[in-house]
Motif scaffolding. Structure first.
Motif, PDB file in Angstrom:
ATOM      1  N   ILE A   1     -35.612   7.293  -2.389  1.00  0.00           N
ATOM      2  CA  ILE A   1     -34.374   8.024  -2.144  1.00  0.00           C
ATOM      3  C   ILE A   1     -34.522   8.870  -0.882  1.00  0.00           C
ATOM      4  CG2 ILE A   1     -32.785   9.768  -3.044  1.00  0.00           C
ATOM      5  CD1 ILE A   1     -33.445   8.749  -5.859  1.00  0.00           C
ATOM      6  N   LEU A   2     -33.557   8.710   0.030  1.00  0.00           N
ATOM      7  CA  LEU A   2     -33.506   9.499   1.257  1.00  0.00           C
ATOM      8  C   LEU A   2     -32.296  10.420   1.149  1.00  0.00           C
ATOM      9  CD1 LEU A   2     -34.678   6.469   2.019  1.00  0.00           C
ATOM     10  CD2 LEU A   2     -34.616   7.392   4.338  1.00  0.00           C
ATOM     11  N   PRO A   3     -32.494  11.682   0.767  1.00  0.00           N
ATOM     12  CA  PRO A   3     -31.361  12.575   0.515  1.00  0.00           C
ATOM     13  C   PRO A   3     -30.626  12.973   1.797  1.00  0.00           C
ATOM     14  CG  PRO A   3     -33.452  13.575  -0.172  1.00  0.00           C
ATOM     15  CD  PRO A   3     -33.774  12.338   0.579  1.00  0.00           C
ATOM     16  N   ASP A   4     -29.390  13.354   1.612  1.00  0.00           N
ATOM     17  CA  ASP A   4     -28.573  13.924   2.678  1.00  0.00           C
ATOM     18  C   ASP A   4     -28.002  15.219   2.109  1.00  0.00           C
ATOM     19  OD1 ASP A   4     -27.315  14.127   5.106  1.00  0.00           O
ATOM     20  OD2 ASP A   4     -25.808  12.583   4.729  1.00  0.00           O
ATOM     21  N   ASP A   5     -27.235  15.946   2.886  1.00  0.00           N
ATOM     22  CA  ASP A   5     -26.593  17.148   2.360  1.00  0.00           C
ATOM     23  C   ASP A   5     -25.291  17.414   3.091  1.00  0.00           C
ATOM     24  OD1 ASP A   5     -26.215  19.290   0.700  1.00  0.00           O
ATOM     25  OD2 ASP A   5     -27.450  20.669   1.870  1.00  0.00           O
ATOM     26  N   VAL A   6     -24.334  16.513   2.883  1.00  0.00           N
ATOM     27  CA  VAL A   6     -22.966  16.700   3.346  1.00  0.00           C
ATOM     28  C   VAL A   6     -22.089  16.597   2.102  1.00  0.00           C
ATOM     29  CG1 VAL A   6     -23.449  15.775   5.641  1.00  0.00           C
ATOM     30  CG2 VAL A   6     -22.638  14.223   3.842  1.00  0.00           C
ATOM     31  N   PRO A   7     -20.809  16.973   2.180  1.00  0.00           N
ATOM     32  CA  PRO A   7     -19.992  17.009   0.967  1.00  0.00           C
ATOM     33  C   PRO A   7     -20.065  15.746   0.095  1.00  0.00           C
ATOM     34  CG  PRO A   7     -18.811  18.098   2.720  1.00  0.00           C
ATOM     35  CD  PRO A   7     -20.080  17.562   3.338  1.00  0.00           C
ATOM     36  N   ALA A   8     -19.981  14.567   0.691  1.00  0.00           N
ATOM     37  CA  ALA A   8     -19.972  13.331  -0.101  1.00  0.00           C
ATOM     38  C   ALA A   8     -21.364  12.895  -0.543  1.00  0.00           C
ATOM     39  CB  ALA A   8     -19.309  12.212   0.687  1.00  0.00           C
ATOM     40  N   HIS A   9     -22.406  13.458   0.076  1.00  0.00           N
ATOM     41  CA  HIS A   9     -23.789  13.068  -0.233  1.00  0.00           C
ATOM     42  C   HIS A   9     -24.572  14.304  -0.684  1.00  0.00           C
ATOM     43  CE1 HIS A   9     -23.084  10.197   3.443  1.00  0.00           C
ATOM     44  NE2 HIS A   9     -22.432   9.765   2.365  1.00  0.00           N
ATOM     45  N   PRO A  10     -24.341  14.768  -1.901  1.00  0.00           N
ATOM     46  CA  PRO A  10     -24.966  16.021  -2.328  1.00  0.00           C
ATOM     47  C   PRO A  10     -26.478  15.912  -2.486  1.00  0.00           C
ATOM     48  CG  PRO A  10     -23.748  15.009  -4.129  1.00  0.00           C
ATOM     49  CD  PRO A  10     -23.421  14.224  -2.907  1.00  0.00           C
ATOM     50  N   TYR A  11     -27.175  16.824  -1.867  1.00  0.00           N
ATOM     51  CA  TYR A  11     -28.638  16.879  -1.933  1.00  0.00           C
ATOM     52  C   TYR A  11     -29.106  17.045  -3.381  1.00  0.00           C
ATOM     53  CZ  TYR A  11     -33.364  18.769  -1.244  1.00  0.00           C
ATOM     54  OH  TYR A  11     -34.720  18.993  -1.302  1.00  0.00           O
ATOM     55  N   ALA A  12     -28.420  17.899  -4.132  1.00  0.00           N
ATOM     56  CA  ALA A  12     -28.849  18.196  -5.501  1.00  0.00           C
ATOM     57  C   ALA A  12     -28.864  16.944  -6.371  1.00  0.00           C
ATOM     58  CB  ALA A  12     -27.937  19.254  -6.115  1.00  0.00           C
ATOM     59  N   VAL A  13     -27.855  16.090  -6.225  1.00  0.00           N
ATOM     60  CA  VAL A  13     -27.777  14.874  -7.040  1.00  0.00           C
ATOM     61  C   VAL A  13     -28.875  13.884  -6.637  1.00  0.00           C
ATOM     62  CG1 VAL A  13     -26.350  12.863  -7.613  1.00  0.00           C
ATOM     63  CG2 VAL A  13     -25.323  15.131  -7.501  1.00  0.00           C
ATOM     64  N   ALA A  14     -29.080  13.721  -5.322  1.00  0.00           N
ATOM     65  CA  ALA A  14     -30.127  12.810  -4.851  1.00  0.00           C
ATOM     66  C   ALA A  14     -31.486  13.241  -5.374  1.00  0.00           C
ATOM     67  CB  ALA A  14     -30.128  12.751  -3.326  1.00  0.00           C
ATOM     68  N   MET A  15     -31.769  14.530  -5.318  1.00  0.00           N
ATOM     69  CA  MET A  15     -33.071  15.025  -5.764  1.00  0.00           C
ATOM     70  C   MET A  15     -33.204  14.979  -7.283  1.00  0.00           C
ATOM     71  SD  MET A  15     -34.867  15.445  -3.165  1.00  0.00           S
ATOM     72  CE  MET A  15     -36.265  16.168  -4.021  1.00  0.00           C
TER      73      MET A  15
END
Length: 284
Positions: free
Chosen positions: A228-242
């Protein structure tokens, strides 16, 4: 023959020849770059391309419901990067406005209809087991693939995955209602905005939680290796990826941020290569 008629016939012959090109390229599956063809099943017609050779790698571009093969050029050129080692397969999403894929709007099967298309293309190509890398909306699609075909997906890479953001609960729905639905209705008069609304409610609001397509319990019990390569913009929430990375028992995670500064992107790409090589079946 008068010049006008000659010109019309010449243009028609050229168009016929060009129409045949995708079929010719489609027969050269997995041998070169940019092989293009169509998979058809009933009213569904999916435009796909192949490039490279080796173990199959399904690539899913970002761009929400406007996901197309062209989107794989961002944030790095996935096809160029991986065709040297893998048989890369990519497709335009069904009913993406900039793409060439089309089919019914299956209101009660919003996510599954696209998974049908992805598995259908792989079946059409005679591919049983494969790896998958998806960006943005590719995240929920990959989790659905892992749910629907756990014995076929060998490993998965989820880059900047889409997820549910509780402080912006209608973000994905609103974005598609304005950025996808109206253009689709203009192109397809048999589809109405009422149908689009019902479809998007099923997709983004009926199970508005986590990664949309599967539960936390599913991820917790998923035995497929995932990177998983997280992002942190509105549509790609960091919290959910992590959270997904922490729940999945065979998950790995990239550095963060990995897209900025841009000098970090090659490092992330190297990690993807290492991950895929580590999980590629030894027989290939």
């Amino acid at each position: 023959m008068d010049p006008t008629r000659r010109k019309i016939l010449k243009t028609g012959a050229a168009a016929t020849a060009m129409a045949a090109v995708p079929r010719v390229f489609g027969q050269q599956a997995g041998k070169g770059a940019g092989a293009m063809s169509f998979y058809e099943k009933g009213p569904v017609r999916i435009h796909y391309e192949e490039a490279g050779s080796g173990f199959p790698l399904l690539l899913i571009a970002g761009g929400g419901l406007n996901s197309t093969i062209a989107g794989l050029a961002n944030p790095f050129n996935s096809i160029e990067e991986f065709k040297g080692e893998y048989r890369c397969v990519a497709a335009d999403l069904r009913n993406a406005n900039p793409g060439q894929s089309s089919g019914p709007l299956e209101i009660d099967r919003a996510w599954d209809s696209h998974t049908d298309d992805q598995l259908g293309v792989m079946d059409h190509l005679g591919i049983n087991k494969f790896m998958v890398m998806g960006f943005c909306i590719g995240g929920p699609f990959i989790w659905n693939l892992l749910k629907r075909a756990p014995d076929r997906v060998v490993a998965a890479v989820l880059a900047q995955p889409v997820g549910f953001r509780p402080e912006m609960p209608t973000l994905m729905y609103d974005g598609s209602m304005t950025g996808w639905g109206p253009d689709l209705v203009k192109r397809r008069p048999e589809i109405t905005m009422d149908m689009v609304q019902k479809y998007l409610i099923k997709m983004y609001r009926t199970n508005a939680d986590f990664v949309f397509t599967v539960t936390r319990d599913f991820v917790r019990n998923c035995q497929t290796p995932v990177l998983i390569l997280p992002d942190d913009v509105p549509a790609h929430p960091y919290a959910v990826a992590m959270e997904a990375a922490m729940l999945a028992p065979k998950a790995e995670v990239s550095m963060f941020p990995w897209k900025e500064p841009k000098e970090r992107i090659p490092l992330a790409v190297r990690q993807i290569h290492s991950f895929l090589r580590a999980h590629r079946p030894a027989s290939t």
